[in-house]
Scaffold this motif. Structure first.
Motif: not given
Length: 156
Positions: A62, A116, A120-121, A123-124, A131, A134-135, A138
């Motif tokens: 990622s 994280i 993610l915010y 990355f999305h 994104w 990375q799920i 998290v």
């Protein structure tokens, strides 16, 4: 730079960071850890190596995807947050396993979790695949935060 070399470096950054943290945290681990009261949902020790190896691999992929995205403020923020959370990830093992600071480690993992989410915010906004990769991370850190808090509670 060659894309394969960049991808390799991106994967090595979290893998080496995690390896160094694990190595630094491992001193006297078994003796101390064996004395702790453990929550009923504590997974077997053998699971952590494979899980973290996979998570570090996904982090690296990622990271590569974010580095390949268009330069700008969003990418800069995403990269800063990636390295902030990686540093927090590195520190948690030291706080918990090396220095036996269970309460501090619990507080720190909550900060890691927030870092994280912030990462993610961004990355999305930049790359949906980065994104999604990375799920699992998290989710694992969410579980680890509950686990860390339980260790602190049970061993005060």
């Amino acid at each position: 730079m060659n894309k394969y070399l960049t991808l390799t470096l991106c994967i090595l950054i979290p893998v080496i960071t995690g390896s160094i943290s694990g190595w630094l945290s491992g001193t006297g681990l078994n003796e101390w850890y064996a004395t702790l009261n453990k929550p009923s949902f504590n997974p077997p020790s053998w699971i952590f190596g494979p899980v973290w190896s996979l998570l570090y691999l996904l982090m690296g992929i990622s990271l590569y995807r974010i580095i390949q995205s268009a330069p700008g403020n969003l990418r800069n923020r995403a990269l800063i947050l990636f390295f902030v959370q990686l540093l927090l990830n590195f520190m948690w093992s030291l706080l918990f396993f090396r220095w036996h600071l269970l309460g501090v480690a619990f507080a720190e993992i909550l900060v890691l979790w927030l870092a994280i989410l912030a990462m993610l915010y961004y990355f999305h906004k930049l790359d949906r695949t980065a994104w999604m990769l990375q799920i699992p991370y998290v989710l694992w850190v969410t579980f680890a935060a509950f686990l860390s808090g339980s260790f602190w509670y049970l061993n005060q």
